[in-house]
Design a protein around this motif. Sequence first.
Motif, PDB file in Angstrom:
ATOM      1  N   PHE A  54       0.811  -0.697  -0.143  1.00  0.00           N
ATOM      2  CA  PHE A  54      -0.266  -0.310  -0.119  1.00  0.00           C
ATOM      3  C   PHE A  54       1.139   1.250   0.084  1.00  0.00           C
ATOM      4  CE2 PHE A  54      -1.051   3.339   2.723  1.00  0.00           C
ATOM      5  CZ  PHE A  54      -2.311   3.935   1.779  1.00  0.00           C
ATOM      6  N   LEU A  55       1.653   1.300   1.022  1.00  0.00           N
ATOM      7  CA  LEU A  55       3.009   2.200   0.451  1.00  0.00           C
ATOM      8  C   LEU A  55       3.564   2.826  -0.627  1.00  0.00           C
ATOM      9  CD1 LEU A  55       4.081   1.910   4.304  1.00  0.00           C
ATOM     10  CD2 LEU A  55       2.975   3.513   3.383  1.00  0.00           C
ATOM     11  N   ASP A  56       3.625   1.740  -1.384  1.00  0.00           N
ATOM     12  CA  ASP A  56       3.970   1.301  -3.085  1.00  0.00           C
ATOM     13  C   ASP A  56       3.066   2.827  -3.632  1.00  0.00           C
ATOM     14  OD1 ASP A  56       6.497   1.504  -2.754  1.00  0.00           O
ATOM     15  OD2 ASP A  56       6.256  -1.481  -3.190  1.00  0.00           O
ATOM     16  N   ASP A  57       1.921   2.357  -3.122  1.00  0.00           N
ATOM     17  CA  ASP A  57       0.785   2.678  -4.008  1.00  0.00           C
ATOM     18  C   ASP A  57       1.090   4.147  -3.929  1.00  0.00           C
ATOM     19  OD1 ASP A  57      -0.190   0.575  -5.536  1.00  0.00           O
ATOM     20  OD2 ASP A  57      -1.979  -0.206  -4.183  1.00  0.00           O
ATOM     21  N   TRP A  58       0.926   4.244  -2.458  1.00  0.00           N
ATOM     22  CA  TRP A  58       0.550   6.078  -1.479  1.00  0.00           C
ATOM     23  C   TRP A  58       1.557   6.809  -2.323  1.00  0.00           C
ATOM     24  CZ3 TRP A  58       3.778   8.996   1.769  1.00  0.00           C
ATOM     25  CH2 TRP A  58       2.606  10.454   2.245  1.00  0.00           C
ATOM     26  N   LEU A  59       3.276   6.349  -2.114  1.00  0.00           N
ATOM     27  CA  LEU A  59       3.994   7.193  -3.187  1.00  0.00           C
ATOM     28  C   LEU A  59       3.391   7.320  -4.366  1.00  0.00           C
ATOM     29  CD1 LEU A  59       6.890   4.906  -1.462  1.00  0.00           C
ATOM     30  CD2 LEU A  59       6.604   7.225  -0.760  1.00  0.00           C
ATOM     31  N   ALA A  60       2.696   6.951  -5.359  1.00  0.00           N
ATOM     32  CA  ALA A  60       2.297   6.862  -6.948  1.00  0.00           C
ATOM     33  C   ALA A  60       1.867   8.609  -6.479  1.00  0.00           C
ATOM     34  CB  ALA A  60       1.747   6.017  -6.668  1.00  0.00           C
ATOM     35  N   PRO A  65       2.617  13.826 -10.948  1.00  0.00           N
ATOM     36  CA  PRO A  65       2.670  15.142 -11.334  1.00  0.00           C
ATOM     37  C   PRO A  65       1.848  16.628 -11.453  1.00  0.00           C
ATOM     38  CG  PRO A  65       2.287  14.078 -13.560  1.00  0.00           C
ATOM     39  CD  PRO A  65       2.159  13.148 -12.001  1.00  0.00           C
ATOM     40  N   ASP A  66       1.307  16.392 -11.230  1.00  0.00           N
ATOM     41  CA  ASP A  66       0.407  17.380 -11.042  1.00  0.00           C
ATOM     42  C   ASP A  66      -1.470  16.858 -10.378  1.00  0.00           C
ATOM     43  OD1 ASP A  66      -2.359  15.729 -12.721  1.00  0.00           O
ATOM     44  OD2 ASP A  66      -0.485  16.447 -14.714  1.00  0.00           O
ATOM     45  N   ALA A  71      -5.303  13.608  -7.242  1.00  0.00           N
ATOM     46  CA  ALA A  71      -6.540  13.455  -6.500  1.00  0.00           C
ATOM     47  C   ALA A  71      -6.755  11.772  -7.385  1.00  0.00           C
ATOM     48  CB  ALA A  71      -7.648  14.386  -7.791  1.00  0.00           C
ATOM     49  N   SER A  72      -6.863  11.803  -8.728  1.00  0.00           N
ATOM     50  CA  SER A  72      -7.406   9.928  -9.380  1.00  0.00           C
ATOM     51  C   SER A  72      -6.293   9.026  -8.364  1.00  0.00           C
ATOM     52  CB  SER A  72      -7.328  10.432 -11.118  1.00  0.00           C
ATOM     53  OG  SER A  72      -6.972   9.122 -11.317  1.00  0.00           O
ATOM     54  N   ARG A  73      -5.129   9.259  -8.397  1.00  0.00           N
ATOM     55  CA  ARG A  73      -4.047   8.238  -8.050  1.00  0.00           C
ATOM     56  C   ARG A  73      -4.474   8.338  -6.141  1.00  0.00           C
ATOM     57  NH1 ARG A  73       1.802   8.526  -9.775  1.00  0.00           N
ATOM     58  NH2 ARG A  73       1.404   9.092 -12.670  1.00  0.00           N
ATOM     59  N   SER A 123      -6.661  18.058   0.706  1.00  0.00           N
ATOM     60  CA  SER A 123      -8.319  19.307   0.941  1.00  0.00           C
ATOM     61  C   SER A 123      -7.820  20.615   1.373  1.00  0.00           C
ATOM     62  CB  SER A 123      -9.210  17.990   0.498  1.00  0.00           C
ATOM     63  OG  SER A 123      -9.517  17.641   1.011  1.00  0.00           O
ATOM     64  N   GLY A 124      -6.923  20.029   2.372  1.00  0.00           N
ATOM     65  CA  GLY A 124      -7.394  20.785   3.517  1.00  0.00           C
ATOM     66  C   GLY A 124      -6.312  21.809   3.680  1.00  0.00           C
ATOM     67  N   ARG A 125      -5.171  21.554   3.112  1.00  0.00           N
ATOM     68  CA  ARG A 125      -4.367  22.325   3.263  1.00  0.00           C
ATOM     69  C   ARG A 125      -3.301  23.018   1.846  1.00  0.00           C
ATOM     70  NH1 ARG A 125       0.311  20.861   7.679  1.00  0.00           N
ATOM     71  NH2 ARG A 125      -1.575  21.783  10.151  1.00  0.00           N
ATOM     72  N   GLY A 126      -3.801  22.271   0.453  1.00  0.00           N
ATOM     73  CA  GLY A 126      -3.463  22.496  -1.058  1.00  0.00           C
ATOM     74  C   GLY A 126      -2.831  21.134  -1.692  1.00  0.00           C
ATOM     75  N   MET A 127      -3.212  20.854  -2.853  1.00  0.00           N
ATOM     76  CA  MET A 127      -2.890  19.468  -3.354  1.00  0.00           C
ATOM     77  C   MET A 127      -1.245  19.124  -3.387  1.00  0.00           C
ATOM     78  SD  MET A 127      -5.254  18.023  -3.648  1.00  0.00           S
ATOM     79  CE  MET A 127      -5.527  16.692  -4.691  1.00  0.00           C
TER      80      MET A 127
END
Length: 176
Positions: A54-60, A65-66, A71-73, A123-127
């Motif tokens: 999961f942490l590997d997925d989180w690193l994605a 890049p934007d 948000a999609s990931r 969402s609270g602090r900035g993407m």
Amino acid sequence: MHINPYGEEPVRLALALVHDPPATVAALASRCREAGFVIDVAVRPEDLTETLAFLDDWLAVVDAPDDATRASRLNVLLQRAAAYPRLSNHAEDGWHLHYRDPDLPLAGALRALISVGTALHLSGRGMHRLGRCSAAGCARPFADLSRTGRQRYCSPACGNRDAVRRHRSLTAANRP
């Protein structure tokens, strides 16, 4: 672990686990408890493997890049992890929201906690508030928890090293 409105604690836990991955499931459980995560299920041997994956997925998400890709990931992680929010007082430490089903294994609970915490943080602090260190030779991920939202380094040490490197480069370029 209670998630504050900014998601800071789960994001810090994710970074701690990424920076220094636990070698055993017991070490994973210990690190979670130290971070304030209440483990109220039996810890399984596969929790370590599933958490590291999961942490590997989180690193994605960190490396997106934007904002739209980030948000999609993250939405994919949230879809896999979260259930409807529910009030819980499971540890008798006060009512709080859970974004996961009860009795979820440790790896699943971490997946939900970190995914929701990351979503709250962004969402609270900035993407833009996740990134990789800008110092030469360092690529550690960081979460920007600063007031200004302009963090570029994983630590003050990397920021200082990079400033010294830039200073020496300028000094050398200005010598006759």
